[in-house]
Scaffold this motif. Sequence first.
Motif, PDB file in Angstrom:
ATOM      1  N   ASP A   1       2.889  51.455  72.098  1.00  0.00           N
ATOM      2  CA  ASP A   1       2.221  52.077  70.957  1.00  0.00           C
ATOM      3  C   ASP A   1       1.218  51.131  70.309  1.00  0.00           C
ATOM      4  OD1 ASP A   1       3.617  54.403  71.328  1.00  0.00           O
ATOM      5  OD2 ASP A   1       5.080  54.023  69.733  1.00  0.00           O
ATOM      6  N   ALA A  49      -1.826  50.730  72.557  1.00  0.00           N
ATOM      7  CA  ALA A  49      -2.660  51.928  72.477  1.00  0.00           C
ATOM      8  C   ALA A  49      -3.441  51.963  71.168  1.00  0.00           C
ATOM      9  CB  ALA A  49      -1.792  53.173  72.603  1.00  0.00           C
ATOM     10  N   GLU A  77      -6.336  49.542  71.365  1.00  0.00           N
ATOM     11  CA  GLU A  77      -7.391  50.112  72.184  1.00  0.00           C
ATOM     12  C   GLU A  77      -8.153  51.187  71.396  1.00  0.00           C
ATOM     13  OE1 GLU A  77      -6.291  51.140  76.198  1.00  0.00           O
ATOM     14  OE2 GLU A  77      -4.823  49.514  76.290  1.00  0.00           O
ATOM     15  N   ARG A  78      -7.427  51.955  70.602  1.00  0.00           N
ATOM     16  CA  ARG A  78      -8.080  52.984  69.783  1.00  0.00           C
ATOM     17  C   ARG A  78      -9.021  52.340  68.764  1.00  0.00           C
ATOM     18  NH1 ARG A  78      -7.735  55.863  65.080  1.00  0.00           N
ATOM     19  NH2 ARG A  78      -6.149  54.485  64.229  1.00  0.00           N
TER      20      ARG A  78
END
Length: 253
Positions: free
Chosen positions: A240, A243, A246-247
């Motif tokens: 999580d 991610a 990366e977002r």
Amino acid sequence: MNASKILQQLMKQASGSRSSGNSGNGIDVKGVIDGLSRQLGGGSSSAGQGSRQGGGSSGFDMKSLLGGGAMGMLIGSKRGRSMGGKALKYGAIAGVGMLAWKAWQSSQEGKNAANSSNAAQNASEGERVEVLSGEYQERRSLELLQAMIMAARADGHIDEQEQALITEQIDALGADQEMHRWVEQQLNAPLDAQTLAREADSPQAAREMYLISVAVTDDQNPMERAWLDQLASALNLSPDMAAELERQAQQAG
């Protein structure tokens, strides 16, 4: 060694590249990298001669590279590298510390609303690179530069000539002799996510190292995606958190 000076210069280049694009007085990063890619990409000898002459907008111009070249070399000079947004996340480099911190804050939303020890928890996460000073800033800067160089090498396409040009660009930013030797070592060191991860001196440092790695890779490239996955695991980042980092990098552009 003056790693903090080099990192700050790269962050400034990233900020300028993101804001200026290819217009006005900004460096034409795409044109510079396109010309460099043609020179290094095994084209005809006549094309190489044309680029060395510096004529035309697609020519290889070392003076232009001295303005934005280190960023261009690390992010976009490799053969076959897409010039799309996914591979050129300048905003993520310019704001690496704040974006990594925002990713952590986002992961904590709703978890500690009633927790009176938030201040102590925040302190245990470590400081952002932008607010560090002295030897702490120098150490974090080395960590981030090492992460950036390894990520840029993840697809295996930086050859000896490109390594020499990258080193020259780092020198142009004011690298001292010790820094010069360190960069050369990093360009030839084995790609080892575990060794890199051991350099992280705090959870915030680990997040910054991953985010700056995302900024110089294309997650659609299988080799670069594999490197990011290895690094996330070595840094003990949850799926999580990886991610979310990366977002943040994608949103920063």
